[in-house]
Design a protein around this motif. Structure first.
Motif, short mmCIF file in Angstrom:
data_model
loop_
_atom_site.label_atom_id
_atom_site.label_comp_id
_atom_site.label_asym_id
_atom_site.label_seq_id
_atom_site.Cartn_x
_atom_site.Cartn_y
_atom_site.Cartn_z
N TYR A 235 7.43 2.75 9.32
CA TYR A 235 7.98 2.69 10.68
C TYR A 235 8.77 1.40 10.88
O TYR A 235 8.48 0.38 10.24
CB TYR A 235 6.86 2.79 11.72
N THR A 236 9.74 1.43 11.76
CA THR A 236 10.54 0.25 12.06
C THR A 236 9.65 -0.92 12.48
O THR A 236 8.78 -0.76 13.34
CB THR A 236 11.53 0.55 13.21
N GLY A 237 9.84 -2.06 11.84
CA GLY A 237 9.07 -3.24 12.18
C GLY A 237 7.70 -3.32 11.54
O GLY A 237 6.98 -4.30 11.75
N GLN A 238 7.32 -2.32 10.76
CA GLN A 238 6.00 -2.31 10.11
C GLN A 238 6.06 -3.07 8.80
O GLN A 238 6.58 -2.58 7.81
CB GLN A 238 5.53 -0.88 9.88
N THR A 239 5.49 -4.28 8.78
CA THR A 239 5.58 -5.13 7.60
C THR A 239 4.35 -5.04 6.70
O THR A 239 4.36 -5.55 5.59
CB THR A 239 5.78 -6.60 8.02
N GLU A 240 3.28 -4.40 7.18
CA GLU A 240 2.06 -4.28 6.40
C GLU A 240 1.60 -2.82 6.36
O GLU A 240 1.97 -2.02 7.22
CB GLU A 240 0.95 -5.14 7.01
N ASP A 241 0.76 -2.51 5.37
CA ASP A 241 0.16 -1.18 5.34
C ASP A 241 -0.68 -0.95 6.58
O ASP A 241 -1.29 -1.88 7.12
CB ASP A 241 -0.75 -1.04 4.11
N ILE A 242 -0.71 0.30 7.04
CA ILE A 242 -1.60 0.69 8.13
C ILE A 242 -2.77 1.44 7.51
O ILE A 242 -2.57 2.43 6.81
CB ILE A 242 -0.88 1.60 9.16
N VAL A 243 -3.96 0.97 7.77
CA VAL A 243 -5.17 1.62 7.26
C VAL A 243 -5.78 2.42 8.40
O VAL A 243 -6.17 1.86 9.43
CB VAL A 243 -6.18 0.60 6.72
#
Length: 318
Positions: A235-243
């Motif tokens: 996603y736009t602006g997502q710099t890390e993994d989402i758990v």
């Protein structure tokens, strides 16, 4: 002079006209409401089956009100019926528990899996302006859960699990209005469940700026759902993994379907998946690892494909 060959020629023409023009397998695929990503997936599968089989398999996509209805219709459907549902619902139907209590039927025991499709993935989406970075930070905020969906029920459950019951304001807005409500400040965040990347999260991230919350291993264990990682940059602006968590979903049929059709459907699905992923990114999250989430039996025709492809199945799946 009488032509004695004419009756024979006429009979031969009549016989040829009586034969089918082509061997064609027709399948009904029932998934979800037309506005959902899962209905769009069904359309993609239908197109992939037609192209991959060179027109030998024709899939008609039917709108559904949800996974429970899909399972219930097994009782009246034939060998051309394919439907999607979480494997856990098949297990409940076969045991006559929960929403299937008092509605048991021998037909449920004949349900067999074909292949996995994108999981229902939980997204807790908070606006950047809210400053929320974890579940504790949701206290005092206005959250949209939606109504009647898996995501709404699951979101409400998580609020209770994480000590937020009664501590957040639940917005009385339909999920379809989540992005506009987030934009104009009516809500601080929303909860949605679906394939990833989720269209409404893509829109919110691109237009407003959001943070999708991650769950700790302890929080995931408390939910009793499968762990899922959404890679950084989804996603736009997502710099890390989402758990986060997910509810596995698969395509099923019954033993009424012949082995050759089940084999062809399964083989064509896997061989078409890369192209489907190029057209819609949610297919890229489907791989052989998701086979472990199919807890019930797999159709013998599909088993034939998995054996050929070198994909190992568990004893419970055979």
């Amino acid at each position: 002079m009488i032509n004695l060959r004419l009756p024979l020629v006429t009979a031969a023409i009549a016989a040829s006209l009586a034969l089918p023009v082509a061997a064609e397998t027709r399948v009904t695929y029932k998934s979800a409401k037309t506005a959902s990503s899962y209905y769009q997936m069904g359309v993609q599968i239908a197109e992939a089956m037609k192209a991959g089989s060179e027109g030998d398999i024709i899939v008609t996509v039917e709108e559904s009100q949800g996974s429970v209805q899909n399972v219930m219709e097994v009782r009246a459907r034939g060998g051309d019926y394919v439907f999607t549902t979480p494997p856990v619902l098949v297990k409940l139907a076969q045991a006559g528990k929960a929403m299937f209590d008092g509605k048991g039927d021998p037909a449920f025991d004949e349900i067999r899996a074909l292949f996995p499709i994108p999981s229902l993935t939980m997204h807790f989406v908070m606006s950047e302006d809210s400053g929320v970075t974890d579940f504790a930070g949701m206290e005092g905020k206005t959250i949209l859960l939606g109504k009647g969906s898996f995501g709404a029920r699951e979101g409400e459950k998580y609020l209770g699990l994480f000590g937020l019951e009664g501590k957040v304001e639940i917005a009385d807005v339909e999920l379809s209005g989540a992005v506009p409500a987030l934009k104009n400040g009516q809500i601080d965040g929303f909860v949605t469940a679906g394939s990833w990347p989720a269209p409404n999260v893509i829109e919110a991230a691109a237009s407003t700026g959001v943070r999708v919350l991650s769950l700790s291993d302890e929080e995931i264990a408390a939910t009793k759902r499968a762990k899922l990682v959404i890679p950084a940059g989804t996603y736009t602006g997502q710099t890390e993994d989402i758990v986060t968590t997910s509810l596995p979903v698969a395509a099923f049929t019954t033993t009424k379907m012949d082995d050759d059709t089940a084999y062809a459907l399964t083989k064509t699905f896997w061989e078409s998946k890369a192209q489907m992923g190029a057209d819609a990114a949610w297919w890229n999250g489907v791989d052989q690892a998701l086979m472990a989430n199919i807890t019930g039996k797999i159709h013998p025709g599909a088993q034939r494909y998995y054996a050929e492809a070198g994909i190992e199945l568990t004893d419970a799946q055979k």
